[in-house]
Design an enzyme around this catalytic site. Structure first.
Site, short mmCIF file in Angstrom:
data_model
loop_
_atom_site.label_atom_id
_atom_site.label_comp_id
_atom_site.label_asym_id
_atom_site.label_seq_id
_atom_site.Cartn_x
_atom_site.Cartn_y
_atom_site.Cartn_z
N CYS A 115 19.94 -59.07 -19.20
CA CYS A 115 18.69 -59.24 -18.45
C CYS A 115 17.79 -60.25 -19.15
O CYS A 115 17.16 -59.93 -20.17
CB CYS A 115 17.99 -57.89 -18.31
SG CYS A 115 16.36 -58.00 -17.54
N CYS A 118 14.09 -59.37 -19.27
CA CYS A 118 13.80 -58.27 -20.20
C CYS A 118 13.77 -58.75 -21.64
O CYS A 118 12.90 -58.36 -22.43
CB CYS A 118 14.86 -57.17 -20.07
SG CYS A 118 15.10 -56.51 -18.42
N ASP A 119 14.74 -59.59 -22.01
CA ASP A 119 14.96 -59.91 -23.42
C ASP A 119 14.79 -61.38 -23.78
O ASP A 119 14.89 -61.74 -24.96
CB ASP A 119 16.37 -59.48 -23.82
CG ASP A 119 16.62 -57.99 -23.59
OD1 ASP A 119 15.67 -57.21 -23.80
OD2 ASP A 119 17.73 -57.62 -23.19
#
Length: 282
Positions: A115, A118-119
């Site tokens: 993701c 997300c990261d």
């Protein structure tokens, strides 16, 4: 004189992790009707959730662990108390496919991600790689190009299989490079990822790798009720109903799905209408 029977239908949505599923993490959705400039996945999910709540749907974070036929309905086993339902629509989506190579599990959460939104921030001004050639992979690469110093897209085939728009943007982006006809053999490093070893022995220095090679349908709830296809999808009719009356499967859970958000939403509408007719004997 006519008599009418009033049927009260309660709609209950159980979500294991986050409402909206995988689409919450999408940085920009550009193929959903009504948003010519695109829409952030989390924003779209928020709007849909508020609309459903406004119309009376009940929602709860709850993990379903099994479905069994009980009388003229179903009993759904959960992590808490069982739930009784007359009809069930399975919209469980899928799970990320894994590469199954050395270092993938060891560096999960320490450089291996699935993701970008997300990261991605963890890899600011550092080189990263994206494995995959579909729309998701190129979307991840384009997002990461705003953060990372370099993005290497590792393709198993000769060319990506993404949409023409995403492919054009990726090719025009100076921070993105393609490595075609390549297989990722190993992810290596010490406390964090340092490099990737390809099938031809080439080493690609990176700080992170984003795996975007598709999804496996999450249909474990259906396996004891219907015969799934070899990939794990549930066969359905034109109303999204499985071979079990009152049991429906939509989106990535069903056989023949188009793999698009708009088509999954359409599946849900079709199943909801069919479920209503089933309940009211129309």
């Amino acid at each position: 004189m006519y008599t009418y029977e009033i049927v009260i239908i309660t709609v209950f949505l159980a979500e294991r992790q986050m409402f909206g599923g995988q689409i919450v993490n999408a940085d920009q959705i550009e193929n959903y009707p009504g948003f010519p400039d695109g829409v952030l996945g989390a924003d779209l999910v928020s709007q849909v959730r508020m609309q459903a709540l406004k119309l009376g749907a009940k929602m709860q974070y709850l993990e379903m662990t099994g479905i069994k036929i009980e009388g003229d309905g179903f009993q759904l086993a959960t992590a808490e108390e069982p739930i009784q339902a007359k009809t069930v629509i399975v919209a469980t989506g899928g799970n990320h496919r894994v590469l199954g190579i050395k270092g993938e599990a060891e560096f999960e959460g320490r450089g291996v991600s699935r993701c970008a939104t997300c990261d991605g921030a963890f890899f600011r001004d550092q080189p990263v790689a994206v494995v995959g050639g579909g729309d998701t992979a190129l979307d991840e690469a384009l997002y990461l190009s705003k953060i990372a110093s370099r993005v290497t897209i590792i393709l198993q085939g000769a060319t990506p299989i993404a949409s023409e728009t995403l492919l054009r943007r990726a090719r025009e982006n100076p921070k993105i490079e393609f490595v075609a006809n390549a297989t990722l053999e190993e992810i290596s490093g010490n406390h964090s990822i340092e490099s990737l070893r390809l099938g031809d022995g080439t080493h690609v220095p990176v700080a992170g790798v984003f795996v975007a090679i598709g999804f496996e349908p999450e249909t474990s709830l259906l396996k004891n009720l219907v015969e799934l296809d070899p990939i794990g999808h549930a066969p359905v009719d034109i109303h999204m109903q499985t071979t079990v009356p009152g049991l429906f499967a939509v989106g990535s859970a069903r056989q023949g799905n188009a793999g698009q958000l708009a088509s999954a939403a359409g599946d849900g509408v079709t199943a909801a209408v069919a479920a209503h007719r089933y309940l009211t004997n129309i």
